[in-house]
Design a protein around this motif. Structure first.
Motif, mmCIF file in Angstrom:
data_model
loop_
_atom_site.group_PDB
_atom_site.id
_atom_site.type_symbol
_atom_site.label_atom_id
_atom_site.label_comp_id
_atom_site.label_asym_id
_atom_site.label_seq_id
_atom_site.Cartn_x
_atom_site.Cartn_y
_atom_site.Cartn_z
ATOM 1 N N ASP A 43 26.549 126.346 53.262
ATOM 2 C CA ASP A 43 27.187 126.392 51.956
ATOM 3 C C ASP A 43 27.186 127.838 51.476
ATOM 4 N N LEU A 44 28.398 128.396 51.269
ATOM 5 C CA LEU A 44 28.494 129.799 50.846
ATOM 6 C C LEU A 44 27.786 130.046 49.515
ATOM 7 N N ASP A 45 27.859 129.061 48.622
ATOM 8 C CA ASP A 45 27.255 129.245 47.293
ATOM 9 C C ASP A 45 25.742 129.328 47.348
ATOM 10 N N SER A 46 25.148 128.787 48.422
ATOM 11 C CA SER A 46 23.689 128.765 48.520
ATOM 12 C C SER A 46 23.125 130.057 49.106
ATOM 13 N N ILE A 47 24.026 130.943 49.570
ATOM 14 C CA ILE A 47 23.541 132.179 50.192
ATOM 15 C C ILE A 47 23.055 133.131 49.107
ATOM 16 N N LYS A 48 21.802 133.493 49.180
ATOM 17 C CA LYS A 48 21.219 134.409 48.215
ATOM 18 C C LYS A 48 21.292 135.845 48.727
ATOM 19 N N GLU A 49 20.720 136.742 47.970
ATOM 20 C CA GLU A 49 20.740 138.158 48.333
ATOM 21 C C GLU A 49 20.117 138.393 49.700
ATOM 22 N N GLY A 50 19.054 137.670 49.987
ATOM 23 C CA GLY A 50 18.393 137.833 51.278
ATOM 24 C C GLY A 50 19.295 137.446 52.432
ATOM 25 N N GLY A 51 20.134 136.407 52.208
ATOM 26 C CA GLY A 51 21.065 135.987 53.249
ATOM 27 C C GLY A 51 22.117 137.036 53.541
ATOM 28 N N TRP A 52 22.627 137.663 52.484
ATOM 29 C CA TRP A 52 23.627 138.724 52.696
ATOM 30 C C TRP A 52 22.997 139.951 53.344
ATOM 31 N N ASN A 53 21.783 140.281 52.966
ATOM 32 C CA ASN A 53 21.098 141.398 53.631
ATOM 33 C C ASN A 53 20.924 141.101 55.113
ATOM 34 N N SER A 54 20.602 139.851 55.421
ATOM 35 C CA SER A 54 20.473 139.441 56.818
ATOM 36 C C SER A 54 21.812 139.556 57.537
ATOM 37 N N PHE A 55 22.888 139.169 56.827
ATOM 38 C CA PHE A 55 24.228 139.256 57.425
ATOM 39 C C PHE A 55 24.560 140.697 57.803
ATOM 40 N N TYR A 56 24.339 141.634 56.871
ATOM 41 C CA TYR A 56 24.672 143.039 57.139
ATOM 42 C C TYR A 56 23.825 143.584 58.282
ATOM 43 N N LYS A 57 22.562 143.228 58.276
ATOM 44 C CA LYS A 57 21.657 143.712 59.321
ATOM 45 C C LYS A 57 22.088 143.187 60.688
ATOM 46 N N ASN A 58 22.349 141.880 60.757
ATOM 47 C CA ASN A 58 22.720 141.286 62.038
ATOM 48 C C ASN A 58 24.109 141.725 62.496
#
Length: 548
Positions: A43-58
């Motif tokens: 669920d895109l709405d459930s992605i928090k800041e930590g999830g986006w940081n993980s996305f950029y890192k990965n």
């Protein structure tokens, strides 16, 4: 597919609009979470800041290589040291890069070191480019080798061009470092690579002159100087060599000092320039900046990378040299940004004049036709030719078999014959090949003489082909019959070029003899009388063919 099939159109539009973001991001599912089970709802709405940081890192990690990824025996440290820059210590060195055209340190070292173990590779192509370009500048810094650099670079350029061209023309028809000696001996010159194909020759001059950084920034004076060293000088040298070949007064020696016996029937020499460097706008500049007289023939200039691709697709001598002929003869007719656009168009449509068109500009889209097969091939991926429409479009096994038979004949004019046939469209060539087999089979069955003639007015000049399947085993009689019959048909058809093929009754070959006449048609009472007299030749049973 089932969901779309069973959903009303308007409802599907609304539904697809809502789920589209999820569909687009689903392929990046694992990038959002370092530790997450695959069956967990996304669920895109459930992605928090930590999830986006993980996305950029990965996401960055997709472009990161690690020393541990490589076999220790490869000594990857040496490669990385030469082609990487450090974010901490090297950025100040790049301070000279202020605008497009200035030297950019990233061009020489396109790998970015993140730490002792990880290296970031943002653009893979830049690595390949640097591996090719950078060693030149390393060698310039070696004072003990600097004087030998230019000579060895030139020699290497010759070797590379020779390898590509000899794979097409064959080792016996391709010569390297050809020395031209005249009787006076005061104006000797040389040809880097010389290719011979019957009555035609290809004179190749290879240059390894690099574009200076100043000319890349748009400095006109330096650009003119660099152009002269890389293009103009090669053209002028090619003109001299071309003249020597056509005058037939000089002697030619290969790199071993052995005499090259050139045919007296060579009537055309094409000039090609090859640069071993990546030369931006080579195709455009070699046409617009080149200094030549109206009487001088146009040359064609290629980079060694373009030569490799052209010899991959046009890998027979007749196909390759026919392309060169069309390019130089139509230099003022077709215009394109680079050579691969010309090649893509030629493979798709052939470089022929278009009816009612005085000038043709080719779209860049023709160049992308090359990508489908060639680049996977270079990467070692096995891609068959079956699905490559540009490589197989003009392929005809029967026609190629005829060309192979012709090329085996040790007659220079064979090149003119095959070039004339290549001027015809694919349907016409297919029909000729098909009817030759039909006529030959009829003579075998009934023992009679059969023939057919086709005339084409689709090329610049009117040309025709006559085939005679002779009910005799006399080669002399067949040749005389061909000459007389073809001269008669050529005159009556007002043809400028005429080809005659013939086969003998008991021969397994489709072609045992051929004649070629390219004298321009003109009316004279004598020619008319000869044509009328020759029409009384022994009757030949004709075979009806559709007019082409």
């Amino acid at each position: 597919k089932e969901l779309k099939k069973n959903t009303p159109k308007e409802e599907w539009k609304k539904y697809s609009k809502e789920i589209k973001p999820s569909i687009e991001f689903y392929q990046y599912f694992n990038l959002f979470f370092d530790n997450k089970k695959k069956d967990t709802p996304f669920d895109l709405d459930s992605i928090k800041e930590g999830g986006w940081n993980s996305f950029y890192k990965n996401l960055i990690d997709l472009f990161v290589i690690r020393k541990a990824d490589f076999d220790k025996n490869l000594n990857i440290d040496s490669f990385l040291n030469n082609f990487s820059l450090s974010l901490e210590s090297d950025l100040e060195i790049n301070s000279e890069f202020k605008q497009i055209g200035d030297f950019n340190l990233f061009s020489a070292t396109p790998i970015i070191q993140l730490d002792d173990e990880r290296y970031f590779v943002p653009i893979t192509f830049s690595v390949y480019e640097s591996v090719y370009e950078s060693p030149y500048y390393w060698m310039l810094k070696d004072e003990s080798y600097k004087d030998k650099l230019a000579k060895n670079r030139g020699k290497t350029g010759e070797d590379i061009a020779f390898d590509f061209l000899s794979n097409v023309f064959g080792k016996k028809k391709t010569f390297k470092s050809v020395k031209i000696v005249t009787s006076k001996g005061n104006d000797d010159t040389d040809i880097d690579v010389l290719c011979i194909l019957g009555s035609k020759a290809l004179c190749v001059q290879v240059k390894s002159k690099k574009l200076t950084q100043v000319s890349r920034t748009g400095n006109n004076n330096q650009l003119q100087k660099d152009f002269k060293g890389a293009i103009q000088d090669a053209f002028e040298q090619g003109l001299v060599c071309r003249k020597k070949i056509l005058e037939k007064k000089s002697k030619f020696y290969n790199e071993s000092g052995e005499l090259i016996e050139l045919s007296e029937d060579i009537d055309e020499v094409y000039i090609m320039g090859i640069t071993s460097e990546n030369y931006p706008s080579l195709t455009h500049q070699s046409h617009t900046l080149l200094k030549k007289t109206d009487a001088d023939p146009f040359p064609i200039f290629l980079s060694v990378f373009e030569l490799e691709i052209i010899t991959h697709y046009l890998n027979t001598p007749y196909d390759f040299l026919y392309y060169i002929r069309q390019r130089v003869s139509l230099m003022d007719y077709f215009k394109a940004e680079n050579e691969l656009i010309y090649l893509g168009y030629h493979l798709e449509n052939k470089l022929w004049r278009l009816p009612k068109s005085d000038f043709v500009s080719l779209e860049p889209d023709f160049g992308k036709l090359i990508d489908r097969n060639y680049y996977p091939y270079r990467l070692g991926i096995n891609v068959s030719d079956k699905g490559d429409k540009i490589k197989t479009k003009w392929k005809n096994d029967d026609f190629e078999a005829i060309c192979k038979l012709m090329s085996a004949v040790n007659q220079p004019k064979v090149t003119d014959v095959i070039f004339t046939l290549l001027d015809w469209d694919g349907n016409a060539r297919d029909s000729i090949a098909k009817n030759i087999k039909i006529i030959k089979e009829q003579t075998i069955k009934d023992g009679k003489c059969h023939n057919f003639t086709v005339v084409s007015n689709k090329s610049v000049v009117t040309s025709g082909v006559t085939y005679i399947s002779f009910n005799s085993s006399s080669h002399i009689e067949l040749k005389n019959l061909l000459i007389n019959f073809c001269d008669c048909r050529k005159y009556k058809s007002k043809g400028d070029i005429w080809i005659g093929f013939g086969s003998l009754k008991n021969s397994p070959l489709l072609i045992d003899a051929f004649v070629f006449n390219n004298l321009k048609w003109e009316y004279t009472p004598k020619n008319a009388a000869n044509a009328e007299a020759r029409s009384t030749l022994p009757r030949i049973a004709p075979v009806r063919t559709d007019a082409l």
